[in-house]
Motif scaffolding. Sequence first.
Motif, short mmCIF file in Angstrom:
data_model
loop_
_atom_site.label_atom_id
_atom_site.label_comp_id
_atom_site.label_asym_id
_atom_site.label_seq_id
_atom_site.Cartn_x
_atom_site.Cartn_y
_atom_site.Cartn_z
N GLU A 86 95.85 33.85 3.33
CA GLU A 86 95.42 33.27 4.61
C GLU A 86 96.15 33.91 5.77
N ILE A 87 97.46 34.10 5.63
CA ILE A 87 98.26 34.71 6.70
C ILE A 87 97.82 36.14 6.96
N ASN A 88 97.58 36.90 5.88
CA ASN A 88 97.12 38.28 6.04
C ASN A 88 95.79 38.34 6.77
N PHE A 89 94.89 37.41 6.42
CA PHE A 89 93.59 37.37 7.09
C PHE A 89 93.76 37.04 8.58
N ARG A 90 94.57 36.03 8.86
CA ARG A 90 94.80 35.65 10.26
C ARG A 90 95.43 36.79 11.04
N ASN A 91 96.35 37.50 10.42
CA ASN A 91 97.01 38.61 11.11
C ASN A 91 96.03 39.68 11.55
N ILE A 92 94.94 39.82 10.81
CA ILE A 92 93.94 40.83 11.15
C ILE A 92 92.97 40.31 12.21
N TYR A 93 92.43 39.10 12.00
CA TYR A 93 91.27 38.66 12.79
C TYR A 93 91.59 37.68 13.92
N ASP A 94 92.70 36.96 13.83
CA ASP A 94 93.05 36.03 14.91
C ASP A 94 93.20 36.75 16.24
N LYS A 95 93.87 37.89 16.22
CA LYS A 95 94.16 38.61 17.45
C LYS A 95 92.91 39.23 18.08
N LEU A 96 91.81 39.27 17.33
CA LEU A 96 90.57 39.85 17.86
C LEU A 96 89.80 38.86 18.73
N GLY A 97 90.22 37.61 18.71
CA GLY A 97 89.59 36.62 19.57
C GLY A 97 88.43 35.87 18.95
N TYR A 98 88.16 36.10 17.65
CA TYR A 98 87.07 35.39 17.00
C TYR A 98 87.54 34.02 16.53
N LYS A 99 86.68 33.01 16.73
CA LYS A 99 86.99 31.67 16.21
C LYS A 99 86.86 31.71 14.70
N ILE A 100 87.82 31.11 13.99
CA ILE A 100 87.83 31.12 12.54
C ILE A 100 87.77 29.69 12.02
N ILE A 101 86.84 29.43 11.10
CA ILE A 101 86.74 28.14 10.44
C ILE A 101 87.19 28.31 9.00
N PHE A 102 88.18 27.54 8.58
CA PHE A 102 88.58 27.52 7.18
C PHE A 102 87.87 26.35 6.53
N ASN A 103 87.06 26.64 5.51
CA ASN A 103 86.15 25.65 4.97
C ASN A 103 86.30 25.54 3.44
N SER A 104 86.08 24.34 2.90
CA SER A 104 86.05 24.14 1.45
C SER A 104 85.33 22.83 1.17
N ILE A 105 85.01 22.60 -0.11
CA ILE A 105 84.29 21.37 -0.46
C ILE A 105 85.17 20.13 -0.24
N SER A 106 86.47 20.32 -0.15
CA SER A 106 87.38 19.18 0.06
C SER A 106 87.58 18.85 1.53
N LEU A 107 87.01 19.68 2.41
CA LEU A 107 87.15 19.45 3.85
C LEU A 107 85.81 19.02 4.44
N ASP A 108 85.83 18.00 5.25
CA ASP A 108 84.62 17.55 5.92
C ASP A 108 84.61 18.15 7.33
N ASN A 109 83.98 19.31 7.45
CA ASN A 109 83.94 20.02 8.74
C ASN A 109 82.64 19.75 9.51
N ARG A 110 81.96 18.68 9.14
CA ARG A 110 80.67 18.40 9.79
C ARG A 110 80.82 18.26 11.30
N LYS A 111 81.84 17.50 11.74
CA LYS A 111 82.05 17.30 13.17
C LYS A 111 82.37 18.63 13.87
N LEU A 112 83.15 19.46 13.19
CA LEU A 112 83.50 20.76 13.75
C LEU A 112 82.26 21.62 13.94
N PHE A 113 81.38 21.64 12.94
CA PHE A 113 80.15 22.42 13.05
C PHE A 113 79.25 21.84 14.15
#
Length: 231
Positions: free
Chosen positions: A66-93
């Motif tokens: 996760e840290i390696n991924f963030r180090n690459i793409y966070d600084k590019l300014g793209y919004k990142i959603i971390f999603n899984s079946i255990s997370l209810d991201n309905r409100k976020l979407f």
Amino acid sequence: VEVFERKNEILRPPVVNVDQAIIVFSLKDPEISYKIIDRYIMYYEVMKIPIILCLNKCDLIDKETEINFRNIYDKLGYKIIFNSISLDNRKLFEEICKDKISVITGVGKSTILNFLNPDYNIWVGDISNKTKRGKHTTRAATLYEFFDNSFIIDTAGFTSLDLTKFIDSEVQIRDAFVEFEFGTKCKFSDCKHINEPDCYVKDKLESGDISKSRYDSYIFYLNEYLKNRRY
């Protein structure tokens, strides 16, 4: 009823006036290469469409991944959603998609759409035993009304789409990598960031401010474009 002015256009699927693109992928089961992520990003950057990255199955990755991924793409300014079946991201979407027309593409998107609204009843394919990658199950673009005045277009993947179909020049590829800052800080305005002297991008690559995987993707797709253009 009314003809609206065209503000953007996507070739695959053939839709126009899109407000944002949600690119879905996973780093585990199936594992996906950063080159594929960068191909999707490059496509929507060329089309001038805002990008959201949705990382599926985040419960299967370790903290270092996760840290390696963030180090690459966070600084590019793209919004990142971390999603899984255990997370209810309905409100976020709902917040992300409110009053917008969004396209959703990549691997695992059908599962997300079914989660957001089970009535969609979209078929979800299995992972290929041979390639260990997801199979494309979407054959056509479908427009779903997520909720009032908020629409999501389910789209087929395009990892094999010929770059010459949507890219007209090497400059478009260069400028699709936003961290290169359009070459404005290089000695030469037409710098390709390969062998030119006083190259800002190469200096930033050397210092670690620009990710090597992103730079490798740039060189890979630049060479692919030049090869396909010749034929």
